[in-house]
Design a protein around this motif. Structure first.
Motif, PDB file in Angstrom:
ATOM      1  N   LEU A  17     -14.386 -43.403 -49.679  1.00 38.25           N
ATOM      2  CA  LEU A  17     -13.795 -43.763 -51.091  1.00 38.25           C
ATOM      3  C   LEU A  17     -14.051 -45.821 -51.245  1.00 38.25           C
ATOM      4  CD1 LEU A  17     -10.822 -43.336 -48.518  1.00 38.25           C
ATOM      5  CD2 LEU A  17     -11.380 -41.142 -49.990  1.00 38.25           C
ATOM      6  N   LEU A  18     -15.358 -45.836 -51.254  1.00 43.18           N
ATOM      7  CA  LEU A  18     -15.152 -47.863 -51.517  1.00 43.18           C
ATOM      8  C   LEU A  18     -16.344 -47.306 -52.824  1.00 43.18           C
ATOM      9  CD1 LEU A  18     -16.627 -48.974 -47.538  1.00 43.18           C
ATOM     10  CD2 LEU A  18     -14.327 -49.020 -49.591  1.00 43.18           C
ATOM     11  N   TYR A  19     -16.677 -46.274 -52.970  1.00 44.58           N
ATOM     12  CA  TYR A  19     -17.542 -45.882 -54.796  1.00 44.58           C
ATOM     13  C   TYR A  19     -16.273 -45.999 -55.376  1.00 44.58           C
ATOM     14  CZ  TYR A  19     -21.505 -44.575 -51.798  1.00 44.58           C
ATOM     15  OH  TYR A  19     -22.550 -44.369 -50.713  1.00 44.58           O
ATOM     16  N   PRO A  20     -15.309 -45.366 -55.827  1.00 42.02           N
ATOM     17  CA  PRO A  20     -14.200 -45.786 -56.861  1.00 42.02           C
ATOM     18  C   PRO A  20     -13.566 -46.700 -56.908  1.00 42.02           C
ATOM     19  CG  PRO A  20     -13.824 -43.538 -55.459  1.00 42.02           C
ATOM     20  CD  PRO A  20     -14.889 -44.353 -54.784  1.00 42.02           C
ATOM     21  N   LEU A  21     -12.918 -47.290 -55.067  1.00 46.33           N
ATOM     22  CA  LEU A  21     -12.982 -48.588 -55.959  1.00 46.33           C
ATOM     23  C   LEU A  21     -14.142 -49.695 -55.933  1.00 46.33           C
ATOM     24  CD1 LEU A  21     -10.899 -51.172 -54.681  1.00 46.33           C
ATOM     25  CD2 LEU A  21     -12.226 -51.622 -52.489  1.00 46.33           C
ATOM     26  N   ALA A  22     -15.291 -50.053 -56.179  1.00 47.29           N
ATOM     27  CA  ALA A  22     -16.485 -50.345 -56.509  1.00 47.29           C
ATOM     28  C   ALA A  22     -15.765 -49.829 -58.362  1.00 47.29           C
ATOM     29  CB  ALA A  22     -17.718 -49.926 -56.407  1.00 47.29           C
ATOM     30  N   ALA A  23     -16.346 -48.551 -58.953  1.00 48.59           N
ATOM     31  CA  ALA A  23     -15.713 -48.146 -59.731  1.00 48.59           C
ATOM     32  C   ALA A  23     -14.560 -49.195 -60.602  1.00 48.59           C
ATOM     33  CB  ALA A  23     -15.254 -47.178 -60.820  1.00 48.59           C
ATOM     34  N   LEU A  24     -13.509 -49.521 -60.043  1.00 51.46           N
ATOM     35  CA  LEU A  24     -12.114 -49.977 -59.867  1.00 51.46           C
ATOM     36  C   LEU A  24     -12.279 -51.871 -60.073  1.00 51.46           C
ATOM     37  CD1 LEU A  24      -9.533 -48.058 -58.678  1.00 51.46           C
ATOM     38  CD2 LEU A  24     -10.043 -48.851 -60.970  1.00 51.46           C
ATOM     39  N   LEU A  25     -13.209 -52.187 -59.043  1.00 54.45           N
ATOM     40  CA  LEU A  25     -13.036 -53.466 -59.355  1.00 54.45           C
ATOM     41  C   LEU A  25     -14.007 -53.860 -60.551  1.00 54.45           C
ATOM     42  CD1 LEU A  25     -15.046 -54.166 -56.019  1.00 54.45           C
ATOM     43  CD2 LEU A  25     -12.870 -54.904 -56.937  1.00 54.45           C
ATOM     44  N   VAL A  26     -15.647 -53.156 -61.138  1.00 55.19           N
ATOM     45  CA  VAL A  26     -16.457 -53.718 -62.581  1.00 55.19           C
ATOM     46  C   VAL A  26     -15.602 -53.190 -63.257  1.00 55.19           C
ATOM     47  CG1 VAL A  26     -17.980 -52.463 -63.569  1.00 55.19           C
ATOM     48  CG2 VAL A  26     -18.377 -52.568 -61.457  1.00 55.19           C
ATOM     49  N   VAL A  27     -14.260 -52.304 -63.357  1.00 55.12           N
ATOM     50  CA  VAL A  27     -13.558 -52.782 -65.021  1.00 55.12           C
ATOM     51  C   VAL A  27     -12.640 -53.636 -64.694  1.00 55.12           C
ATOM     52  CG1 VAL A  27     -11.428 -51.473 -66.051  1.00 55.12           C
ATOM     53  CG2 VAL A  27     -13.011 -49.693 -64.881  1.00 55.12           C
ATOM     54  N   ALA A  28     -12.247 -54.235 -63.509  1.00 52.68           N
ATOM     55  CA  ALA A  28     -10.952 -55.337 -63.678  1.00 52.68           C
ATOM     56  C   ALA A  28     -11.969 -56.482 -63.977  1.00 52.68           C
ATOM     57  CB  ALA A  28     -11.099 -55.920 -62.561  1.00 52.68           C
ATOM     58  N   TYR A  29     -13.488 -56.979 -63.008  1.00 48.95           N
ATOM     59  CA  TYR A  29     -14.415 -57.776 -63.160  1.00 48.95           C
ATOM     60  C   TYR A  29     -15.047 -57.927 -65.267  1.00 48.95           C
ATOM     61  CZ  TYR A  29     -15.798 -57.663 -59.150  1.00 48.95           C
ATOM     62  OH  TYR A  29     -16.289 -58.068 -57.558  1.00 48.95           O
ATOM     63  N   VAL A  30     -14.737 -56.961 -65.771  1.00 52.92           N
ATOM     64  CA  VAL A  30     -15.149 -56.864 -67.426  1.00 52.92           C
ATOM     65  C   VAL A  30     -13.040 -57.164 -68.043  1.00 52.92           C
ATOM     66  CG1 VAL A  30     -15.215 -55.289 -69.723  1.00 52.92           C
ATOM     67  CG2 VAL A  30     -16.907 -54.405 -67.371  1.00 52.92           C
TER      68      VAL A  30
END
Length: 282
Positions: A17-30
């Protein structure tokens, strides 16, 4: 070496479940540039420039507190801790001084490395876990820059990519040095053919990254890049999945290869998107 893993299957699946969280974090970082503009307007550029340093210091303090309070057997590796701290400082130094907001990449990717280490620790351990965390965090950092290349108010750049990777390595080393999530037991034997396929896939990604950088240096980033720059990633990913399914590699290698395939395949789309949408890669 046959690559068969005598150890039992991973003890937990919650890390997935943490891989989708990582992807969402990247989108937030952008999209933090807009937040930075609000901070500068609210508290001034000088104070805002201190926020990345404060965020990094807070992350280190919280991680240290978790280790002391939540663990009975503390295993500290001072060499890894010092190396991680040095990389974090290097990441801050690598950022463009004309854009203090970019220093926030260091605590951001430090945090992302912790998230990914936890996810990978269900399947990997030891040095393999640390190395995989560094590589996977860097790949997510490359996604960050690709998304910025398509963002109307952001730009693609190798320098920021290097900062992301350096900060991710800092987080991975400091987590390893403090004994956070030591990972799954068992050996890690990488079969030669799978190692070659992994090298090809990462090489195909490097080809895309450098190809777009050359486009930038030539002043052509406002022109849609050739669609074929990301093409080698597709057959590389398919071949890697076929080899993993057909081979007898250990569970950790199978998981690592699947993660790399699924997070590298979307790179094929970045050079295509400017040809089929109004978005401009720059």
């Amino acid at each position: 070496m046959t690559g068969r893993d005598p150890a039992p299957e991973p003890r937990s699946r919650s890390g997935r479940l943490l891989y989708p969280l990582a992807a969402l974090l990247v989108v937030a970082y952008v999209n933090t540039f807009e937040l930075w503009a609000v901070l500068v307007e609210s508290i001034g550029a000088g104070r805002a420039a201190l926020i990345p340093f404060a965020a990094l210091a807070s992350a280190l303090v919280l991680a240290g507190g978790w280790i002391v309070v939540g663990r009975r057997d503390i295993r500290i590796n001072p060499v890894l801790l010092i190396a991680g701290l040095a990389l974090a400082l290097l990441g801050l130094a690598l950022t463009d001084p004309e854009y203090p907001a970019k220093r926030i990449h260091v605590p951001q990717y430090f945090l992302l490395a912790l998230v990914l280490r936890r996810a990978l620790s269900d399947h990997l351990g030891g040095a393999a876990l640390t190395a995989a965390t560094v590589v996977i965090t860097l790949i997510f950092g490359i996604h960050d820059e690709m998304l910025q290349g398509l963002h109307p108010s952001r730009t693609y750049g190798l320098r920021d990519m290097a900062v992301n990777g350096t900060a991710g390595a800092a987080g991975a080393l400091m987590a390893a040095g403090s004994g956070l999530w030591r990972g799954a037991p068992g050996p890690f034997h990488l079969p030669l053919v799978i190692g070659a396929a992994l090298a090809f896939q990462l090489g195909a990604l490097a080809y895309l990254v450098l190809g777009l950088a050359v486009y930038d240096w030539g002043g052509l980033l406002n022109v849609p890049p050739p669609v074929w720059t990301g093409a080698p990633i597709l057959p590389g990913g398919v071949a890697l999945m076929v080899l993993v399914r057909a081979g007898r590699s250990c569970s950790g290698i199978r998981h690592l290869c699947r993660v790399i395939v699924w997070i590298t395949l979307p790179f094929v789309l970045y050079p295509v998107i400017p040809h089929v949408t109004p978005l401009v890669f720059r």
